[in-house]
Scaffold this active site. Sequence first.
Site, PDB file in Angstrom:
ATOM      1  N   GLU B  44       0.850  -1.189   0.000  1.00 57.51           N
ATOM      2  CA  GLU B  44       0.000   0.000   0.000  1.00 57.51           C
ATOM      3  C   GLU B  44       0.892   1.248   0.000  1.00 57.51           C
ATOM      4  O   GLU B  44       1.851   1.337   0.765  1.00 57.51           O
ATOM      5  CB  GLU B  44      -0.853  -0.041   1.283  1.00 57.51           C
ATOM      6  CG  GLU B  44      -1.832   1.102   1.451  1.00 57.51           C
ATOM      7  CD  GLU B  44      -2.666   0.947   2.730  1.00 57.51           C
ATOM      8  OE1 GLU B  44      -2.360   0.045   3.560  1.00 57.51           O
ATOM      9  OE2 GLU B  44      -3.629   1.720   2.901  1.00 57.51           O
ATOM     10  N   LYS B 122      -9.202   2.011  -2.310  1.00 59.64           N
ATOM     11  CA  LYS B 122      -9.506   1.416  -1.010  1.00 59.64           C
ATOM     12  C   LYS B 122     -10.903   1.836  -0.555  1.00 59.64           C
ATOM     13  O   LYS B 122     -11.256   3.024  -0.616  1.00 59.64           O
ATOM     14  CB  LYS B 122      -8.457   1.893  -0.010  1.00 59.64           C
ATOM     15  CG  LYS B 122      -8.464   1.228   1.346  1.00 59.64           C
ATOM     16  CD  LYS B 122      -7.283   1.766   2.178  1.00 59.64           C
ATOM     17  CE  LYS B 122      -7.106   1.056   3.493  1.00 59.64           C
ATOM     18  NZ  LYS B 122      -5.911   1.568   4.218  1.00 59.64           N
ATOM     19  N   CYS B 158      -5.408  -3.419   2.374  1.00 58.35           N
ATOM     20  CA  CYS B 158      -5.287  -3.415   3.841  1.00 58.35           C
ATOM     21  C   CYS B 158      -6.626  -3.514   4.580  1.00 58.35           C
ATOM     22  O   CYS B 158      -7.197  -4.584   4.662  1.00 58.35           O
ATOM     23  CB  CYS B 158      -4.493  -2.180   4.271  1.00 58.35           C
ATOM     24  SG  CYS B 158      -3.631  -2.382   5.851  1.00 58.35           S
ATOM     25  N   GLY B 313      22.793   3.976  33.899  1.00 58.00           N
ATOM     26  CA  GLY B 313      21.550   3.254  34.175  1.00 58.00           C
ATOM     27  C   GLY B 313      21.124   2.393  32.996  1.00 58.00           C
ATOM     28  O   GLY B 313      21.743   2.413  31.925  1.00 58.00           O
ATOM     29  N   SER B 316      19.595   4.271  29.403  1.00 57.61           N
ATOM     30  CA  SER B 316      20.567   4.825  28.450  1.00 57.61           C
ATOM     31  C   SER B 316      21.445   3.721  27.879  1.00 57.61           C
ATOM     32  O   SER B 316      21.836   3.780  26.706  1.00 57.61           O
ATOM     33  CB  SER B 316      21.403   5.931  29.099  1.00 57.61           C
ATOM     34  OG  SER B 316      22.103   5.468  30.226  1.00 57.61           O
ATOM     35  N   ASN B 386      15.974  19.888  39.037  1.00 58.31           N
ATOM     36  CA  ASN B 386      15.679  19.988  37.610  1.00 58.31           C
ATOM     37  C   ASN B 386      16.787  20.701  36.836  1.00 58.31           C
ATOM     38  O   ASN B 386      17.018  20.410  35.662  1.00 58.31           O
ATOM     39  CB  ASN B 386      14.349  20.708  37.401  1.00 58.31           C
ATOM     40  CG  ASN B 386      13.166  19.787  37.632  1.00 58.31           C
ATOM     41  OD1 ASN B 386      13.319  18.568  37.630  1.00 58.31           O
ATOM     42  ND2 ASN B 386      11.998  20.360  37.836  1.00 58.31           N
TER      43      ASN B 386
END
Lengths: 561, 561
Positions: B44, B122, B158, B313, B316, B386
């Site tokens: 498609e 379609k 589809c 960690g 990542s 932050n």
Amino acid sequence: MSRIRFALAQINPVVGDIAGNSALIRDAVRDAANAHASVVAFPEMALTGYPIEDLAFSPDFVDESEEGIRVLAGQLDADGSGDIAVIVGFVRRAATPSFGGAIAHNSLAVLFGGEVHSTYDKQHLPNYSVFDEERVFVPGHEPLALVLGGVKVGFLICEDLWRDEGPVETLAEQGLDVVVVINASPFDRTKDDNRFPLLVRRARQFSAPVAYVNLVGGQDDLVFDGDSAVVDASGTVCARAQRFESTILHHDVVGTAGGSGLDVRERTLNLLAPVITPDKDELDDIWAALVLGVRDYVTKNGFASVALGLSGGIDSAVCAVIAADAIGADRVFGVSMPSQWSSDHSQSDASDLANRIGCQYDVQPIGDLVGPFEQQLQLKGLAAENIQARARGMILMALSNQHGHLVLTTGNKSEIAVGYSTMYGDTVGGYAPLKDVPKTLVWELAEWRNRAATDNGEPAPIPQNSISKPPSAELRPGQTDQDSLPPYDVLDSILDRLIDRRESISTIVKAGFALELVSHIAHLVSISEWKRRQGAIGPRISRMAFGRERRLPITVRRSTL
Amino acid sequence: MSRIRFALAQINPVVGDIAGNSALIRDAVRDAANAHASVVAFPEMALTGYPIEDLAFSPDFVDESEEGIRVLAGQLDADGSGDIAVIVGFVRRAATPSFGGAIAHNSLAVLFGGEVHSTYDKQHLPNYSVFDEERVFVPGHEPLALVLGGVKVGFLICEDLWRDEGPVETLAEQGLDVVVVINASPFDRTKDDNRFPLLVRRARQFSAPVAYVNLVGGQDDLVFDGDSAVVDASGTVCARAQRFESTILHHDVVGTAGGSGLDVRERTLNLLAPVITPDKDELDDIWAALVLGVRDYVTKNGFASVALGLSGGIDSAVCAVIAADAIGADRVFGVSMPSQWSSDHSQSDASDLANRIGCQYDVQPIGDLVGPFEQQLQLKGLAAENIQARARGMILMALSNQHGHLVLTTGNKSEIAVGYSTMYGDTVGGYAPLKDVPKTLVWELAEWRNRAATDNGEPAPIPQNSISKPPSAELRPGQTDQDSLPPYDVLDSILDRLIDRRESISTIVKAGFALELVSHIAHLVSISEWKRRQGAIGPRISRMAFGRERRLPITVRRSTL
């Protein structure tokens, strides 16, 4: 022949807040009853707010809406309004879900005698522009007309009125006394160019008045302007509400069905002085939309205050005045964040603005903040320029974290279109008042707002220097926007054609613009889609706002649109 | 009775790149011809890429598509493939636009003899989940069946296959030899649980094989897995392509229409060794999807390299390995950005990872960068926490500005759901590989990837310590995620029910979770919608990914979903 007073209650609900919206509805019914109304109509989805988006897929929420409308009917009866017919938009469970999983209708209920007397399900579901209703709702298939106190009333919901086929055809054959249309129809600059001619055409088609009641208020990127109105069978506007505020519009309708139907309250009616709010200047309407968008985003999300950077430029000045008009200058916190490249006037114009509007004001130079980044990372050129904008974003977010301000980001539609912004820098913020306002319109609004103030005997809020000086991001010495962009009147003309009117590059070139320039602008628009996807929402005032109205891929290998 | 070879060409087009996609199509036809195919089917929208979203409203783009398909037909003929029937998805102008302004059909063309022989539009347009096809396309109404070299072929696009009514019914009555379905059907974890049972059901209904060809590749947040296949009339899978890569699957079909129809090339056919790619482990599929999503975002958008923060960690680490698998470790730039609160292992685990995978690695401490902000703004508590995350975001963006890296943001679905992130800090980046991967699944993938490496005789890429240590944002001394969140297995169970399954709070409580906890989580999900709206896109692997699949208001006054 009976004469019944209809009230169109233009209210401002909060999405999801069924209890709070019910309280608004009860208050409005009380007010309408005091004005001798026998029928009160509320906007589309008045009980739930609009648009609820994918909340419509939540079985809980649909249950709450159905329970809420039953409870409301009982409360109205207990309030002594059981003999008033109250028309309320809500969400109703559908008998069969759609293939895509939608479970609910966008419906209206007629409440009477403490009960849900009748319901009607919206048949035409808009699924274009900002609307996704085919996604979230199941269409209805049955028309509704009722006799209320001898008045034959037909019912429609918003999109139903716009389509020639279906319920409009059905109602047109029924000899009705009035058609009530409940709406959640958002403002755009051209809306009234389409809305009123449609009302006139339908009223003539029905040979009956059309009573049109619309939501008012801001909901994320949409602003509903109200503009509720009655157009009589001849096509004359015989009542029209104030826009952009909560209000109730009354209109008396003559019934031809004798004493039949629901036995609604009839009182000795006073004579009704017609309310026909006149049209305003377009800039006045746009300003009102921006103010309402900001006010409702702030208040409905529970912020006590807003913070924004004041650069001395026109965008931040206009944003600050919009915010002050929306929530009061004492709740607006402006921060000047000068760098070594900032001109003297950037600070003086910023403080001048703050003095004029009386907002809170602070100066936080960024030199000591960006220096360590430049040194540690050995930044040059664009990277060094951007770090300045990002330091400013960090300052505003830190102030937001410490004091709870909503950060307003001040970018305009022209900048956002071509990506003339630093991501995570000047784009930082939760709401973007000028997101849908091209730069040239920012100037027009500034002039208009100053003129409106002086016409009103008040000082002009925006410093003339902020309006007249050449725009600059001031990220390097002597920089102006026109180093990298064409003059804004040219840019905005091209962007209007490219984006709002979806013209091809070749069409725009034929209109007199240089091929190289138009292609370059189209390329900039295309490659900055990733920035727009991460941008704050802001109030829509055009018919092609960035966001849900214009859905384009980020990954695309062509520059034309 | 004829026997014709069909080729299902599972290609990876780029949205908008009609010239480039035409070249892909010509190459595949050449390859298929060499393998003696007489009919070649492409997915498609193979000519335009999928989804084109609102590009479908562009008259230019629709013109380019129509012109492109004609040019392609001519090119195939010039290539010596004019006697091969080539089935290609493209966009075709509709005779009448929809009410909402859609101007085009989602169509297929049968190319033969240098011309567009037939087209099919379609009929069923999906408008749920990630799909907006009612918005952007006009539905078709005419079925298509053709005889190609004696084989009676029916055509579907589809969604047509998924609906019981309409074209499936029509084709089922026509005694076809094969039904070709062209698709752009994105991957999700459960897709094959639905896709193959459907193919089996339809093949039996048609009493004919179903030849299913699907796109492969990443496009923004969607990953197409290919998985092209042929299911015979008895419901047996008789051919199945490798997933997640470009490939051509061949299958011979027996025709019952004699010599009639299009006179496609027939060659002495070699016997075809059946290709039936076996199912893989679910984690293997998910990993492949994430890798393909990252690779195609990087390459289709023209980035040479990616940068990401390496915290030591798990998130990542997994992102870095996905990126290395996608584009090669030499194009991955990892940055450790320790603060005074960073544990020793955060740096040692990050450098261990970088050594294991062989990516570029740099250390940029943030102490000297955040100090001036803390002092100048007198930051404490959350604001001070932050600012650390934001300094890291600024470093990554500065490196991106200087070196052209795409920044990957490493947040996982669990964090993104509850807003456990710093806006304009760890959320910074253009692509989020783990956006749709809950934390518990991140761990599973890490273990799986290490096991796959060791099974393969290679060193495990992810340090065991990154897998086993308690997750922490390390923004204050001794902080762990579980200071403010429940254990991740509990959190992910609740989030799966709340978001993916749309269960009500009361249902979740009945399943054994504490009311207070569930309500708190639901509240966090609701109030962090504004963060998600500004978040990077990332590859979808679930049936409820954040982004276009889950559209909820920011402004909403309720905590349940």
